[in-house]
Design a protein around this motif. Structure first.
Motif: not given
Length: 343
Positions: A221-233
């Protein structure tokens, strides 16, 4: 044994809802006339509709593969495709699509993908999946395009209900994904409550295993929180994915030689139906989807073509999705389900 009993009950529920839906839709109708209209539909558009459904399923597999690779799992695209078929099959046959993700998690675990990580990935998939509906609903209700609102006016209660339920669901899942400490606290407290109620035996080993799993969930979860562009993509891919499914209704419209309404209007109307039924406790929104289709699309297709159009549109977007996913889930069970772990 418990899972088999649950599956049998889900199947009985599905068949009951299907039978009642067929009875309600076709009661007093001239079936011969309806099917004569269906025969006039241009089959080329219907083939494109099937392609849209298969591409729609493929879209989820792209997102799953992308997210798993981002967190370090080198999965093959074909494996992710099978996960998607499994998810859509069980979502189609369970109320509120609740069976899809648990089934996917089980099969992903067989491929050595840890449950905390697969759970988080699938939660992000679900968030983006529902968020597209929320964004569409909010835009329609704020911009209030005249033509769309004219068709939606008889069913606005269902639109507002669907929007409210989806906003609640997305908000809850975002808290769990982006506030993993809270998620861990809730899971540990929930386990202790079950033990206090004597629904589970108190075991220190179980608690430690849960805490270890939640720590791994926390890291992802911390990883995705610090890689918001991944979620946006993932969200952008989901937008295309969902629009493809809504586009099936427009292809049905064109299959009957109709062209008065724009693609934007038809796609928005079908999207709003999906928003309304997405969280309701019915497999595939069965029953209520047909009711809303009839209420909204009567002036679009006209009384004569309405039922033939609904049969084709729902037949492609839901029943063909169910059939294809069922076949591929059987294949997935043979490929993944019987996989033997190496000693």
């Amino acid at each position: 044994m418990g899972n088999k009993k649950k599956q049998i009950l889900n199947l009985i529920f599905l068949l009951t809802v299907f039978t009642l839906t067929v009875w309600a839709v076709f009661k007093g109708q001239d079936l011969e006339l309806i099917f004569s209209y269906i025969e006039t539909a241009d089959p080329l558009y219907l083939v494109f509709g099937i392609i849209c459904v298969v591409t729609f399923i493929f879209g989820e597999s792209v997102i799953i593969c992308y997210l798993l690779r981002v967190i370090g799992h080198k999965v093959r695209p074909m494996r992710c495709y099978l996960y998607s078929f499994i998810g859509f099959f069980f979502s189609c046959i369970t109320p509120s699509a609740t069976g899809g993700q648990p089934a996917q998690i089980i099969y992903m675990k067989k491929d050595d993908i840890p449950v905390p990580e697969s759970t988080l990935v699938l939660m992000i998939v679900t968030i983006t999946y529902k968020l597209v509906l929320v964004v569409l609903g909010v835009l329609v209700l704020i911009l209030r395009p005249v033509r769309v609102m004219e068709f939606l006016s008889p069913v606005m209660f269902w639109m507002y209900l669907g929007l409210a339920l989806n906003v609640f669901c997305v908000t809850l899942m975002m808290i769990l994904v982006f506030h993993p400490r809270l998620a861990k606290w809730l899971m540990v407290k929930g386990l202790k409550l079950l033990e206090r109620l004597h629904l589970l035996k108190q075991k220190e080993k179980r608690l430690k295993k849960l805490e270890a799993s939640m720590d791994r969930y926390h890291q992802a979860a911390d990883f995705f929180w610090s890689h918001k562009m991944v979620v946006f993509n993932a969200f952008l891919i989901t937008v295309i994915q969902r629009l493809l499914l809504f586009f099936v209704t427009y292809l049905t419209y064109r299959a009957f030689g109709l062209s008065e309404e724009s693609v934007v209007t038809i796609v928005c109307l079908q999207g709003m139906i999906s928003l309304a039924v997405d969280m309701l406790p019915l497999p595939g929104g069965m029953g209520i989807s047909e009711k809303l289709f009839i209420s909204i699309f009567t002036p679009v297709f006209g009384a004569g073509l309405l039922l033939p159009a609904m049969i084709i549109s729902r037949g492609i977007s839901y029943y063909s999705q169910l059939t294809i996913s069922a076949v591929m889930t059987g294949a997935a069970h043979m490929i993944i389900g019987n996989k033997r772990r190496q000693p």
